[in-house]
Design a protein around this motif. Structure first.
Motif, short mmCIF file in Angstrom:
data_model
loop_
_atom_site.label_atom_id
_atom_site.label_comp_id
_atom_site.label_asym_id
_atom_site.label_seq_id
_atom_site.Cartn_x
_atom_site.Cartn_y
_atom_site.Cartn_z
N ALA A 164 42.82 38.07 45.27
CA ALA A 164 43.27 37.29 46.43
C ALA A 164 42.09 36.58 47.08
CB ALA A 164 43.97 38.20 47.44
N ASN A 165 40.96 37.26 47.22
CA ASN A 165 39.78 36.65 47.81
C ASN A 165 39.21 35.55 46.93
OD1 ASN A 165 39.10 37.85 50.44
ND2 ASN A 165 39.19 39.75 49.28
N LEU A 166 39.10 35.80 45.64
CA LEU A 166 38.57 34.79 44.72
C LEU A 166 39.41 33.51 44.77
CD1 LEU A 166 37.62 36.77 41.49
CD2 LEU A 166 36.08 35.76 43.18
N SER A 167 40.74 33.69 44.85
CA SER A 167 41.63 32.53 44.81
C SER A 167 41.47 31.62 46.02
CB SER A 167 43.09 32.98 44.66
OG SER A 167 43.54 33.60 45.85
N ARG A 168 40.85 32.12 47.08
CA ARG A 168 40.57 31.28 48.25
C ARG A 168 39.39 30.34 47.99
NH1 ARG A 168 44.16 31.49 52.56
NH2 ARG A 168 42.57 31.63 54.12
N PHE A 169 38.53 30.72 47.07
CA PHE A 169 37.32 29.95 46.83
C PHE A 169 37.42 29.02 45.62
CE2 PHE A 169 35.89 33.66 49.20
CZ PHE A 169 35.15 33.05 50.20
N VAL A 170 38.13 29.45 44.60
CA VAL A 170 38.22 28.67 43.36
C VAL A 170 39.61 28.78 42.77
CG1 VAL A 170 35.76 28.97 42.77
CG2 VAL A 170 37.44 30.60 41.90
N ASP A 171 39.95 27.80 41.94
CA ASP A 171 41.15 27.91 41.12
C ASP A 171 40.79 28.83 39.98
OD1 ASP A 171 42.64 26.15 42.68
OD2 ASP A 171 41.90 24.40 41.59
N LEU A 172 41.48 29.94 39.90
CA LEU A 172 41.12 30.96 38.91
C LEU A 172 41.50 30.50 37.50
CD1 LEU A 172 42.22 34.11 40.89
CD2 LEU A 172 39.90 33.28 40.53
N PRO A 173 40.54 30.56 36.59
CA PRO A 173 40.85 30.23 35.20
C PRO A 173 41.59 31.39 34.55
CG PRO A 173 38.57 30.94 35.38
CD PRO A 173 39.13 30.92 36.77
N GLY A 174 42.15 31.13 33.41
CA GLY A 174 42.77 32.22 32.65
C GLY A 174 44.23 32.39 32.99
N PRO A 175 44.71 33.62 32.81
CA PRO A 175 46.15 33.86 32.96
C PRO A 175 46.62 33.72 34.40
CG PRO A 175 44.98 35.94 32.75
CD PRO A 175 43.97 34.85 32.52
N GLY A 176 47.93 33.49 34.53
CA GLY A 176 48.54 33.46 35.85
C GLY A 176 48.59 34.86 36.43
N ASP A 177 49.08 34.95 37.66
CA ASP A 177 49.09 36.24 38.36
C ASP A 177 49.87 37.32 37.61
OD1 ASP A 177 47.53 35.17 40.37
OD2 ASP A 177 49.22 34.81 41.73
N LYS A 178 51.04 36.97 37.06
CA LYS A 178 51.86 37.98 36.40
C LYS A 178 51.16 38.51 35.15
CE LYS A 178 56.49 39.14 35.01
NZ LYS A 178 57.87 38.76 34.92
N GLU A 179 50.58 37.62 34.37
CA GLU A 179 49.88 38.05 33.16
C GLU A 179 48.64 38.86 33.53
OE1 GLU A 179 50.80 34.85 33.77
OE2 GLU A 179 52.54 34.82 32.44
N TRP A 180 47.95 38.41 34.57
CA TRP A 180 46.76 39.13 35.04
C TRP A 180 47.15 40.54 35.47
CZ3 TRP A 180 46.08 41.15 39.92
CH2 TRP A 180 44.81 41.67 40.20
N ALA A 181 48.21 40.65 36.28
CA ALA A 181 48.65 41.96 36.75
C ALA A 181 49.05 42.85 35.57
CB ALA A 181 49.82 41.81 37.72
N GLY A 182 49.71 42.27 34.56
CA GLY A 182 50.08 43.04 33.37
C GLY A 182 48.86 43.59 32.64
N ALA A 183 47.82 42.77 32.54
CA ALA A 183 46.59 43.21 31.87
C ALA A 183 45.88 44.29 32.68
CB ALA A 183 45.67 42.02 31.64
N ILE A 184 45.86 44.15 33.99
CA ILE A 184 45.21 45.15 34.86
C ILE A 184 45.94 46.49 34.72
CG2 ILE A 184 44.83 45.82 37.28
CD1 ILE A 184 42.80 43.77 36.33
N VAL A 185 47.26 46.46 34.79
CA VAL A 185 48.05 47.70 34.71
C VAL A 185 47.90 48.32 33.32
CG1 VAL A 185 50.41 48.64 34.72
CG2 VAL A 185 49.66 47.09 36.55
N ALA A 186 47.95 47.51 32.28
CA ALA A 186 47.80 48.04 30.92
C ALA A 186 46.44 48.72 30.76
CB ALA A 186 47.95 46.92 29.88
N THR A 187 45.41 48.12 31.32
CA THR A 187 44.07 48.71 31.25
C THR A 187 44.02 50.01 32.03
OG1 THR A 187 43.07 46.52 31.03
CG2 THR A 187 41.63 48.30 31.78
N LEU A 188 44.64 50.03 33.18
CA LEU A 188 44.68 51.23 34.03
C LEU A 188 45.40 52.38 33.34
CD1 LEU A 188 43.87 51.92 37.03
CD2 LEU A 188 46.27 51.56 37.53
N LEU A 189 46.50 52.07 32.68
CA LEU A 189 47.31 53.11 32.05
C LEU A 189 46.77 53.55 30.68
CD1 LEU A 189 50.93 51.93 32.92
CD2 LEU A 189 49.55 53.72 34.03
N ARG A 190 45.82 52.79 30.16
CA ARG A 190 45.27 53.11 28.85
C ARG A 190 44.54 54.39 28.93
NH1 ARG A 190 42.64 48.13 27.34
NH2 ARG A 190 44.68 47.23 27.25
#
Length: 190
Positions: A164-190
């Protein structure tokens, strides 16, 4: 709409337009169409008014936590945690202006901290609640018992706060929020 709601709406608008420092009680009262005295009849302090804006006008984490709690031991855990992460991301994105403004004002943050302590609440509460939910999922056999639930909750909410903080400063490259959240959760549950 009652006076209290008009004041909260005016406070949210003033913060959006002028930031926390510029959202004086005088300006908020004027925008709400009332006197400062009437504002203080509904809110004991600016800190209390800011908390009302956060709790009553911003997307809340409570319902997202309740939904996670209701699904303990059932359903698609990955999908539920992704939905929670997206709710947390929306919450942190919307509350940044208030949080940043309070952090920049030592007197305001001191008053806010005192009020949070008195009410036994604060930004640590969702982390603790999420850790409790993760522990319940461990007991239900859906998460590895070796996972440190407190660290995992801090990591998930910390990642949402950071994005959320990064998105205030720059347009975030890479996946959208849903894909990003999916990757974060998958990593957490691994």
């Amino acid at each position: 709409m009652g006076t209290r709601d008009r004041i909260i709406d005016a406070a949210e608008q003033a913060i959006s337009e002028y930031g926390v420092a510029g959202a004086t009680t005088k300006r908020i009262a004027r925008q709400a169409g009332c006197s400062e005295a009437l504002l203080y009849k509904h809110f004991a302090s600016k800190e209390e008014l800011l908390l009302a804006v956060v709790l009553e006008r911003m997307p809340a984490l409570g319902p997202a936590l309740d939904e996670l709690r209701a699904g303990i031991g059932r359903g698609d855990l990955h999908a539920a945690l992704v939905a929670f992460a997206l709710a947390a991301l929306r919450f942190y994105t919307r509350t940044q202006a208030i949080a940043g403004g309070m952090l920049a004002d030592p007197a305001l943050i001191a008053g806010f901290r005192a009020m949070l302590a008195e009410n036994r609440t604060g930004p640590h509460v969702p982390v603790q609640a999420l850790a409790g939910i993760l522990r319940a999922e461990q007991r239900a056999g859906r998460i590895d018992v070796a996972l440190d639930a407190d660290a995992a909750a801090s990591m998930l909410l910390g990642a949402c706060f950071h994005r959320a903080n990064l998105s205030r400063f720059v347009d975030l490259p890479g996946p959208g929020d849903k894909e990003w959240a999916g990757a974060i959760v998958a990593t957490l549950l691994r």
